[in-house]
Write a protein that holds these residues in place. Structure first.
Motif, PDB file in Angstrom:
ATOM      1  N   LEU A 140       3.311  -5.993   9.777  1.00 10.75           N
ATOM      2  CA  LEU A 140       1.885  -6.128   9.487  1.00 10.75           C
ATOM      3  C   LEU A 140       1.681  -6.165   7.973  1.00 10.75           C
ATOM      4  CD1 LEU A 140      -1.059  -6.064  10.586  1.00 10.75           C
ATOM      5  CD2 LEU A 140      -0.944  -3.570  10.410  1.00 10.75           C
ATOM      6  N   PHE A 141       1.057  -7.229   7.502  1.00 11.27           N
ATOM      7  CA  PHE A 141       0.747  -7.363   6.075  1.00 11.27           C
ATOM      8  C   PHE A 141      -0.755  -7.161   5.928  1.00 11.27           C
ATOM      9  CE2 PHE A 141       4.322 -10.420   6.867  1.00 11.27           C
ATOM     10  CZ  PHE A 141       5.306  -9.573   6.399  1.00 11.27           C
ATOM     11  N   CYS A 142      -1.144  -6.035   5.337  1.00  9.21           N
ATOM     12  CA  CYS A 142      -2.548  -5.640   5.405  1.00  9.21           C
ATOM     13  C   CYS A 142      -3.231  -5.517   4.044  1.00  9.21           C
ATOM     14  CB  CYS A 142      -2.700  -4.358   6.213  1.00  9.21           C
ATOM     15  SG  CYS A 142      -1.573  -3.068   5.723  1.00  9.21           S
ATOM     16  N   PHE A 147      -3.915   1.396   3.547  1.00  7.72           N
ATOM     17  CA  PHE A 147      -2.832   1.848   2.670  1.00  7.72           C
ATOM     18  C   PHE A 147      -2.083   2.972   3.366  1.00  7.72           C
ATOM     19  CE2 PHE A 147      -5.658   0.446  -1.007  1.00  7.72           C
ATOM     20  CZ  PHE A 147      -4.867  -0.646  -1.329  1.00  7.72           C
ATOM     21  N   ALA A 148      -0.868   3.227   2.912  1.00  5.26           N
ATOM     22  CA  ALA A 148      -0.116   4.372   3.418  1.00  5.26           C
ATOM     23  C   ALA A 148      -0.890   5.636   3.048  1.00  5.26           C
ATOM     24  CB  ALA A 148       1.285   4.381   2.821  1.00  5.26           C
ATOM     25  N   GLY A 149      -1.448   6.297   4.040  1.00  2.00           N
ATOM     26  CA  GLY A 149      -2.220   7.513   3.821  1.00  2.00           C
ATOM     27  C   GLY A 149      -3.633   7.284   3.322  1.00  2.00           C
ATOM     28  N   GLY A 150      -4.074   6.037   3.232  1.00  2.00           N
ATOM     29  CA  GLY A 150      -5.411   5.789   2.694  1.00  2.00           C
ATOM     30  C   GLY A 150      -5.995   4.470   3.158  1.00  2.00           C
ATOM     31  N   CYS A 151      -7.069   4.046   2.470  1.00  2.00           N
ATOM     32  CA  CYS A 151      -7.646   2.724   2.730  1.00  2.00           C
ATOM     33  C   CYS A 151      -8.231   2.192   1.426  1.00  2.00           C
ATOM     34  CB  CYS A 151      -8.714   2.770   3.830  1.00  2.00           C
ATOM     35  SG  CYS A 151     -10.303   3.470   3.348  1.00  2.00           S
ATOM     36  N   ARG A 177       5.902  -2.166  11.407  1.00  2.00           N
ATOM     37  CA  ARG A 177       6.004  -1.773   9.997  1.00  2.00           C
ATOM     38  C   ARG A 177       4.763  -2.242   9.248  1.00  2.00           C
ATOM     39  NH1 ARG A 177      11.906  -3.077   7.680  1.00  2.00           N
ATOM     40  NH2 ARG A 177      11.407  -5.208   8.385  1.00  2.00           N
ATOM     41  N   VAL A 178       4.224  -1.358   8.419  1.00  2.00           N
ATOM     42  CA  VAL A 178       2.972  -1.599   7.696  1.00  2.00           C
ATOM     43  C   VAL A 178       3.288  -1.834   6.220  1.00  2.00           C
ATOM     44  CG1 VAL A 178       0.774  -0.571   6.988  1.00  2.00           C
ATOM     45  CG2 VAL A 178       1.628  -0.210   9.329  1.00  2.00           C
ATOM     46  N   TRP A 179       3.045  -3.075   5.774  1.00  2.00           N
ATOM     47  CA  TRP A 179       3.327  -3.461   4.392  1.00  2.00           C
ATOM     48  C   TRP A 179       2.001  -3.585   3.654  1.00  2.00           C
ATOM     49  CZ3 TRP A 179       8.574  -4.241   3.172  1.00  2.00           C
ATOM     50  CH2 TRP A 179       9.437  -4.338   4.263  1.00  2.00           C
ATOM     51  N   CYS A 180       1.636  -2.582   2.879  1.00  2.00           N
ATOM     52  CA  CYS A 180       0.413  -2.660   2.098  1.00  2.00           C
ATOM     53  C   CYS A 180       0.771  -3.075   0.677  1.00  2.00           C
ATOM     54  CB  CYS A 180      -0.361  -1.357   2.155  1.00  2.00           C
ATOM     55  SG  CYS A 180       0.620   0.108   1.843  1.00  2.00           S
ATOM     56  N   ALA A 181      -0.249  -3.352  -0.125  1.00  2.00           N
ATOM     57  CA  ALA A 181      -0.019  -4.064  -1.389  1.00  2.00           C
ATOM     58  C   ALA A 181       0.038  -3.160  -2.618  1.00  2.00           C
ATOM     59  CB  ALA A 181      -1.082  -5.138  -1.573  1.00  2.00           C
ATOM     60  N   HIS A 182      -0.063  -1.842  -2.431  1.00  2.00           N
ATOM     61  CA  HIS A 182      -0.014  -0.945  -3.593  1.00  2.00           C
ATOM     62  C   HIS A 182       0.778   0.320  -3.279  1.00  2.00           C
ATOM     63  CE1 HIS A 182      -3.007  -2.940  -6.218  1.00  2.00           C
ATOM     64  NE2 HIS A 182      -3.569  -3.314  -5.077  1.00  2.00           N
ATOM     65  N   GLU A 183       1.365   0.901  -4.317  1.00  2.00           N
ATOM     66  CA  GLU A 183       2.034   2.202  -4.202  1.00  2.00           C
ATOM     67  C   GLU A 183       1.020   3.298  -4.533  1.00  2.00           C
ATOM     68  OE1 GLU A 183       5.532   3.107  -3.328  1.00  2.00           O
ATOM     69  OE2 GLU A 183       4.197   4.801  -3.084  1.00  2.00           O
ATOM     70  N   ASN A 231      -3.105   9.492   8.502  1.00  2.00           N
ATOM     71  CA  ASN A 231      -4.105   8.819   7.657  1.00  2.00           C
ATOM     72  C   ASN A 231      -5.502   9.243   8.102  1.00  2.00           C
ATOM     73  OD1 ASN A 231      -5.961   6.829   6.632  1.00  2.00           O
ATOM     74  ND2 ASN A 231      -4.200   5.504   6.192  1.00  2.00           N
ATOM     75  N   LEU A 232      -6.202   9.994   7.252  1.00  2.00           N
ATOM     76  CA  LEU A 232      -7.513  10.541   7.639  1.00  2.00           C
ATOM     77  C   LEU A 232      -8.529   9.435   7.899  1.00  2.00           C
ATOM     78  CD1 LEU A 232      -7.871  13.635   5.266  1.00  2.00           C
ATOM     79  CD2 LEU A 232      -7.272  13.616   7.714  1.00  2.00           C
TER      80      LEU A 232
END
Ligand code: ZN
Ligand code: FE
Length: 254
Positions: A140-142, A147-151, A177-183, A231-232
């Motif tokens: 999943l490219f989101c 985000f990991a632990g966020g939005c 697998r969740v691929w988000c765009a920021h660390e 993730n809250l």
């Protein structure tokens, strides 16, 4: 059904850290490659050229410059590459060659890709889901939605839209697998632990992520199961709860 000749080779995914905290996702199968949200071109071109790959597609989740900034230069280097982006955002992503909308499907490097419209961060943000296929896992490219632990921050959408978008993105198989765009993972989880100090799952994940970051490792990809558990924003009951959490995160300094 005949296997796709390209699928003789396995699909490989890699992350390229660029700018301050952006990730570009690179996909390759055999001699062909695709890229998600190239913030900048130079390191992407170098990565592809080192491996003698031909870029066939760029996937864009949304119009922000830290996601599309590298695409024009990539197109000058590989003019035949497709640029897949929201057809509703043609003005802000003018170099798109394949405008897509919710529910559209296309094939990419031997895999099916499904498009989801996930408004909230921007009004026309989209995500790309690759269902599991022939022994290869779901991806999943989101972008800047989940985000990991966020939005993502709510620049052009409502909390209710973001809530619905996150629910759709985390309805996929738990192992996706969740691929988000920021660390942003460590700061997201530090905030989450301050918001929910008794939450054992969040505390355990924060401990793992702190160690990863101390070693200089990336925390992406995440998984749908991990986001559902820790993730809250994903766990929030509705738009009103998400709005309150988003306010809390916006003002968190810790
Ligand atoms: Zn953005
Ligand atoms: Fe971004």
């Amino acid at each position: 059904m005949q296997p796709n000749p390209e699928s003789a080779a396995a699909l490989e995914l890699a992350l390229l850290p660029v700018l301050q905290d952006n990730y570009v996702v690179l996909l390759r199968r055999g001699g062909l490659a695709a890229v998600v949200d190239p913030a900048v071109a130079e390191p992407v071109i170098a990565w592809l050229e080192q491996r003698k790959l031909t870029l066939v597609a760029v996937l864009q989740t949304h119009h922000h410059s830290d996601h599309i900034g590298g695409t024009p230069a990539l197109l000058r280097r590989w003019p035949a590459a497709e640029v897949v982006a929201s057809g509703a955002d043609r003005e802000r992503i003018p170099f798109q060659t394949k405008g897509v909308a919710d529910g559209d499907r296309f094939s990419l490097l031997g895999r099916q890709v499904e498009v989801l419209e996930v408004p909230g961060h921007t009004r026309s943000h989209i995500a790309f889901h690759l269902p599991a296929d022939l022994g290869e896992g779901a991806e999943l490219f989101c972008g800047d939605t989940l985000f990991a632990g966020g939005c993502g921050r709510l620049f052009e959408g409502t909390a209710a839209q973001m809530h619905q978008s996150l629910q759709r993105l985390t309805a996929f198989a738990p192992t996706t697998r969740v691929w988000c765009a920021h660390e942003y993972t460590e700061s997201n989880l530090r905030w989450a632990a301050s918001e929910a100090p008794q939450d054992a799952a969040i505390a355990a994940r924060l401990a793992v992520v702190r160690q990863q970051r101390a070693r200089g490792e990336v925390t992406i990809p995440s998984t749908v199961a991990l986001e559902r558990a820790t993730n809250l924003f994903v766990r929030s009951a509705d738009g009103a709860e998400l709005a309150r959490l988003r306010e809390s995160k916006n003002s968190y300094r810790g």
